[in-house]
Enzyme design. Sequence first.
Site, PDB file in Angstrom:
ATOM      1  N   MET A 140       0.825  -1.125  -0.029  1.00  0.00           N
ATOM      2  CA  MET A 140       0.020  -0.002   0.028  1.00  0.00           C
ATOM      3  C   MET A 140       0.806   1.276   0.038  1.00  0.00           C
ATOM      4  O   MET A 140       0.457   2.079  -0.675  1.00  0.00           O
ATOM      5  CB  MET A 140      -1.087   0.207   1.115  1.00  0.00           C
ATOM      6  CG  MET A 140      -2.100  -0.970   1.147  1.00  0.00           C
ATOM      7  SD  MET A 140      -2.872  -1.117  -0.401  1.00  0.00           S
ATOM      8  CE  MET A 140      -3.502   0.461  -0.490  1.00  0.00           C
ATOM      9  N   GLU A 141       2.190   1.148   0.785  1.00  0.00           N
ATOM     10  CA  GLU A 141       2.874   2.333   0.641  1.00  0.00           C
ATOM     11  C   GLU A 141       3.403   2.626  -0.525  1.00  0.00           C
ATOM     12  O   GLU A 141       3.573   3.683  -1.019  1.00  0.00           O
ATOM     13  CB  GLU A 141       4.204   2.177   1.934  1.00  0.00           C
ATOM     14  CG  GLU A 141       3.588   2.344   3.262  1.00  0.00           C
ATOM     15  CD  GLU A 141       2.652   1.144   3.804  1.00  0.00           C
ATOM     16  OE1 GLU A 141       2.279   1.245   4.862  1.00  0.00           O
ATOM     17  OE2 GLU A 141       2.720  -0.049   3.162  1.00  0.00           O
ATOM     18  N   ASP A 159      -1.032  17.950 -10.853  1.00  0.00           N
ATOM     19  CA  ASP A 159      -1.127  19.287 -10.087  1.00  0.00           C
ATOM     20  C   ASP A 159      -0.203  20.228 -10.684  1.00  0.00           C
ATOM     21  O   ASP A 159      -0.680  21.391 -10.767  1.00  0.00           O
ATOM     22  CB  ASP A 159      -1.114  19.157  -8.744  1.00  0.00           C
ATOM     23  CG  ASP A 159      -1.073  20.299  -7.907  1.00  0.00           C
ATOM     24  OD1 ASP A 159      -2.188  21.006  -8.015  1.00  0.00           O
ATOM     25  OD2 ASP A 159      -0.157  20.856  -7.347  1.00  0.00           O
TER      26      ASP A 159
END
Length: 157
Positions: free
Chosen positions: A112-113, A127
């Site tokens: 998950m990390e 972004d």
Amino acid sequence: MPLTHFDAQGQAHMVDVSDKAVTDRVAVAAAHIKMAQETFDLISEGRAKKGDVLGVARLAGIMGAKKTPDLIPLCHPLPVTKVAVELTLDPDLPGVQIEATVKTSGQTGVEMEALTAAATAALTVYDMTKAVDKAMEIGGIRVLLKDGGKSGRYEAK
């Protein structure tokens, strides 16, 4: 094999790993972000108004890995011992290929990390360049390698 994050009544719970052995663990995850050729050129030539897109995305990926238990409700907080995030310009996409490696010595894995690191790096590229390309596409988020622990080694084909 039953899903480990649900108890006998079907309620979500954090898995008890207290009886598991502490072992060295590693996970590698990937992602990519496709973009317009002009956006690719902007990044590759270092002309983005917000600065070093790949450098900032690398740091964001590292931070994302460290914040995973704050984002994913049932993840254990782990003593992460290494996070490496590689961003490679890929003219064939055009875009950026991302690979994140996370290591620990612990009682549960770091998949998950690694996934969070790869996704966070891709989101940061978006972004930083969205002002010129809102149509960018993030994809391919997946585990490439997981090793350590009782379930052994997994490598994507």
